[in-house]
Design a protein around this motif. Structure first.
Motif, PDB file in Angstrom:
ATOM      1  N   ARG A 319      44.761  42.727  36.793  1.00  0.00           N
ATOM      2  CA  ARG A 319      45.420  42.068  35.647  1.00  0.00           C
ATOM      3  C   ARG A 319      46.240  40.870  36.101  1.00  0.00           C
ATOM      4  N   ARG A 320      46.988  41.043  37.201  1.00  0.00           N
ATOM      5  CA  ARG A 320      47.809  39.924  37.676  1.00  0.00           C
ATOM      6  C   ARG A 320      46.935  38.769  38.138  1.00  0.00           C
ATOM      7  N   ALA A 321      45.800  39.075  38.751  1.00  0.00           N
ATOM      8  CA  ALA A 321      44.887  38.021  39.197  1.00  0.00           C
ATOM      9  C   ALA A 321      44.318  37.259  38.005  1.00  0.00           C
ATOM     10  N   MET A 322      43.950  37.984  36.930  1.00  0.00           N
ATOM     11  CA  MET A 322      43.420  37.309  35.744  1.00  0.00           C
ATOM     12  C   MET A 322      44.491  36.453  35.078  1.00  0.00           C
ATOM     13  N   GLU A 323      45.724  36.944  35.063  1.00  0.00           N
ATOM     14  CA  GLU A 323      46.825  36.145  34.516  1.00  0.00           C
ATOM     15  C   GLU A 323      47.038  34.878  35.334  1.00  0.00           C
ATOM     16  N   HIS A 324      46.849  34.978  36.658  1.00  0.00           N
ATOM     17  CA  HIS A 324      47.074  33.828  37.532  1.00  0.00           C
ATOM     18  C   HIS A 324      46.140  32.677  37.198  1.00  0.00           C
ATOM     19  N   VAL A 325      44.926  32.998  36.765  1.00  0.00           N
ATOM     20  CA  VAL A 325      43.953  31.952  36.404  1.00  0.00           C
ATOM     21  C   VAL A 325      43.784  31.837  34.894  1.00  0.00           C
ATOM     22  N   GLN A 326      44.787  32.293  34.157  1.00  0.00           N
ATOM     23  CA  GLN A 326      44.814  32.169  32.693  1.00  0.00           C
ATOM     24  C   GLN A 326      43.546  32.721  32.029  1.00  0.00           C
ATOM     25  N   GLY A 327      43.045  33.825  32.571  1.00  0.00           N
ATOM     26  CA  GLY A 327      41.905  34.487  31.968  1.00  0.00           C
ATOM     27  C   GLY A 327      40.570  33.792  32.177  1.00  0.00           C
ATOM     28  N   ARG A 328      40.513  32.799  33.057  1.00  0.00           N
ATOM     29  CA  ARG A 328      39.248  32.084  33.274  1.00  0.00           C
ATOM     30  C   ARG A 328      38.269  32.870  34.131  1.00  0.00           C
ATOM     31  N   LEU A 329      38.729  33.948  34.736  1.00  0.00           N
ATOM     32  CA  LEU A 329      37.885  34.854  35.505  1.00  0.00           C
ATOM     33  C   LEU A 329      38.139  36.282  35.054  1.00  0.00           C
ATOM     34  N   LYS A 330      37.102  37.107  35.124  1.00  0.00           N
ATOM     35  CA  LYS A 330      37.287  38.543  35.004  1.00  0.00           C
ATOM     36  C   LYS A 330      37.397  39.099  36.418  1.00  0.00           C
ATOM     37  N   VAL A 331      38.343  40.026  36.630  1.00  0.00           N
ATOM     38  CA  VAL A 331      38.642  40.489  37.989  1.00  0.00           C
ATOM     39  C   VAL A 331      38.664  42.013  38.028  1.00  0.00           C
ATOM     40  N   GLY A 332      38.063  42.565  39.068  1.00  0.00           N
ATOM     41  CA  GLY A 332      38.180  43.978  39.410  1.00  0.00           C
ATOM     42  C   GLY A 332      38.701  44.090  40.831  1.00  0.00           C
ATOM     43  N   THR A 333      39.253  45.262  41.202  1.00  0.00           N
ATOM     44  CA  THR A 333      39.881  45.413  42.510  1.00  0.00           C
ATOM     45  C   THR A 333      39.493  46.739  43.153  1.00  0.00           C
ATOM     46  N   ILE A 334      39.252  46.680  44.467  1.00  0.00           N
ATOM     47  CA  ILE A 334      38.973  47.855  45.297  1.00  0.00           C
ATOM     48  C   ILE A 334      39.945  47.831  46.471  1.00  0.00           C
ATOM     49  N   LEU A 335      40.653  48.929  46.700  1.00  0.00           N
ATOM     50  CA  LEU A 335      41.635  49.030  47.776  1.00  0.00           C
ATOM     51  C   LEU A 335      41.101  49.953  48.867  1.00  0.00           C
ATOM     52  N   THR A 336      41.308  49.560  50.121  1.00  0.00           N
ATOM     53  CA  THR A 336      40.801  50.335  51.250  1.00  0.00           C
ATOM     54  C   THR A 336      41.899  50.581  52.281  1.00  0.00           C
ATOM     55  N   LEU A 337      41.575  51.459  53.235  1.00  0.00           N
ATOM     56  CA  LEU A 337      42.343  51.583  54.462  1.00  0.00           C
ATOM     57  C   LEU A 337      41.720  50.670  55.516  1.00  0.00           C
ATOM     58  N   LEU A 338      42.369  50.551  56.669  1.00  0.00           N
ATOM     59  CA  LEU A 338      41.855  49.668  57.711  1.00  0.00           C
ATOM     60  C   LEU A 338      40.476  50.088  58.203  1.00  0.00           C
ATOM     61  N   ASP A 339      40.187  51.380  58.162  1.00  0.00           N
ATOM     62  CA  ASP A 339      38.882  51.836  58.647  1.00  0.00           C
ATOM     63  C   ASP A 339      37.789  51.695  57.596  1.00  0.00           C
ATOM     64  N   GLY A 340      38.124  51.115  56.460  1.00  0.00           N
ATOM     65  CA  GLY A 340      37.139  50.893  55.419  1.00  0.00           C
ATOM     66  C   GLY A 340      37.075  51.960  54.355  1.00  0.00           C
ATOM     67  N   THR A 341      37.828  53.034  54.519  1.00  0.00           N
ATOM     68  CA  THR A 341      37.849  54.076  53.499  1.00  0.00           C
ATOM     69  C   THR A 341      38.329  53.500  52.171  1.00  0.00           C
ATOM     70  N   ILE A 342      37.555  53.689  51.125  1.00  0.00           N
ATOM     71  CA  ILE A 342      37.944  53.218  49.795  1.00  0.00           C
ATOM     72  C   ILE A 342      38.866  54.250  49.169  1.00  0.00           C
ATOM     73  N   ILE A 343      40.082  53.828  48.814  1.00  0.00           N
ATOM     74  CA  ILE A 343      41.079  54.777  48.300  1.00  0.00           C
ATOM     75  C   ILE A 343      41.507  54.489  46.870  1.00  0.00           C
ATOM     76  N   GLY A 344      41.198  53.303  46.361  1.00  0.00           N
ATOM     77  CA  GLY A 344      41.615  52.972  45.007  1.00  0.00           C
ATOM     78  C   GLY A 344      40.718  51.912  44.406  1.00  0.00           C
ATOM     79  N   TRP A 345      40.474  52.017  43.097  1.00  0.00           N
ATOM     80  CA  TRP A 345      39.637  51.051  42.406  1.00  0.00           C
ATOM     81  C   TRP A 345      39.915  51.128  40.922  1.00  0.00           C
ATOM     82  N   ASP A 346      39.581  50.072  40.225  1.00  0.00           N
ATOM     83  CA  ASP A 346      39.646  50.153  38.765  1.00  0.00           C
ATOM     84  C   ASP A 346      38.234  50.323  38.222  1.00  0.00           C
ATOM     85  N   ASP A 347      38.155  50.731  36.957  1.00  0.00           N
ATOM     86  CA  ASP A 347      36.851  50.995  36.355  1.00  0.00           C
ATOM     87  C   ASP A 347      35.972  49.755  36.363  1.00  0.00           C
TER      88      ASP A 347
END
Length: 372
Positions: A319-347
């Motif tokens: 949401r903050r990323a989309m606000e930064h570009v005034q909605g000109r992009l749709k953005v999703g996010t995936i969070l990982t650990l250093l070893d690449g383990t995926i620990i968080g994501w949005d739908d």
């Protein structure tokens, strides 16, 4: 202030022309720059051998961090006819373009258009009308190429001859940011309207190895999240997935778009604040606040059964990323650990990964490993 590989190539070409023309060669060579100024470059050597003039210049990058600093750029020239065009190609250590989307067509030497024009203008100061062949070589080019972005861009066998002004000014961060832009252009040329933005190698490895995303759709943005988001919006990409270490991308959830720790380091404050809003007990808040890394604190939260909080932080970063570009992009996010383990994501990110990039795992739970 330093000078570009393009300036070195132009200077070496002009000095080689002087030797071929039996002119006196001075310790420095003067060339015209694209903006109309002139630049004096120290010449390392120049000689005439049979029908060729040859010369070399040592690249000085000034204050800019550049692996090409100190390498030698060489040129050799010969006359093809009394009148005609200047033909420019790369020799040893100059890469060949193998992927579309760059300023130079596939199959040609990686000598960008502005350096080519600089070389032509410099040569014409010695040979105004003759048909001249110019070969640019970089003896160390093949060895240092792996340390540049060239392998990612599909430039093989050496370095690129670059430069837009001919001068490297002391603005290292700006130069580095601009060096990322060809990757965006290449992704667009390959037809990707959804791209992955990742801070660096670890995210790139997760994207390619775990999620099987094509390398051409992945841009390593370093710490310059805001800059690259704005450039992606300017180029009219449809969708962006932010993928990377929680210690970097949690800053985006806090509205921080330059993620270098010297600029802003509020990782723990953002995590603890959202953990408090999530209703986590005070004693647990104190506990996670004492972790030295966001990764350690996030792993602790997950072990307590609060992975949903990590998902919420991912959604907030989007949401903050989309606000930064005034909605000109749709953005999703995936969070990982250093070893690449995926620990968080949005739908949003999960849906795009599954539907846009074919053949990927449909459920991140399959690539997320249990955290003890």
């Amino acid at each position: 202030m330093g000078y570009t590989t393009g300036s070195c190539a132009a200077g070496a070409a002009k000095a080689a022309c002087q030797r071929l023309n039996d002119e006196q060669v001075k310790p420095t060579i003067e060339i015209p720059l694209p903006g109309g100024e002139r630049l004096n470059l120290p010449l390392k050597w120049a000689e005439k051998e049979s029908c060729w003039g040859k010369a070399g210049i040592i690249k000085d990058a000034g204050d800019d961090p550049d692996v090409t600093h100190g390498i030698e750029i060489q040129a050799k020239v010969r006359i093809l006819a009394d009148r005609g065009e200047i033909l420019i190609r790369g020799g040893k250590g100059v890469g060949i373009v193998t992927k579309k989307g760059l300023q130079v067509p596939v199959g040609e030497s990686a000598i960008n258009p502005i350096p080519q024009e600089m070389i032509r203008k410099a040569v014409r100061e010695i040979f105004p009308v003759q048909a001249i062949e110019v070969i640019i070589e970089v003896p160390e080019g093949e060895d240092i190429a792996p340390k540049t972005l060239n392998p990612r861009l599909g430039i093989q066998g050496g370095i690129s001859i670059l430069g837009t002004t001919g001068i490297v000014r002391p603005m290292s961060e700006e130069a580095f940011k601009n060096s990322i832009l060809p990757e965006l252009d290449q992704a667009m040329a390959y037809g990707y309207q959804t791209i992955i933005l990742t801070p660096g190698h670890y995210g790139f490895k997760t994207a390619t190895e775990e999620l099987k995303i094509p390398a051409e759709a992945i841009i390593q943005m370093s710490n310059f999240v805001g800059f690259i988001l704005e450039e992606a919006a300017y180029r009219k990409f449809d969708k962006v997935i932010l993928l990377g270490h929680i210690g970097k991308l949690i800053k985006v959830a806090g509205g921080i778009f330059h993620t270098h720790s010297h600029v802003a380091d509020a990782r723990m404050e953002i995590l603890v604040a959202h953990a408090a809003l999530h209703g986590i007990a005070l004693e647990k808040l104190r506990s996670i606040s004492e972790f030295p890394t966001a990764e350690g604190a996030a792993a602790e939260l997950i072990s307590w059964g609060h992975q949903d909080l990590i998902h919420e932080i991912a959604a907030l970063a989007s949401r903050r990323a989309m606000e930064h570009v005034q909605g000109r992009l749709k953005v999703g996010t995936i969070l990982t650990l250093l070893d690449g383990t995926i620990i968080g994501w949005d739908d949003t990110a999960q849906q795009w990964i599954s539907s846009i990039f074919n053949g990927l795992k449909k459920d991140f739970a399959n690539v997320s490993r249990n955290i003890e």
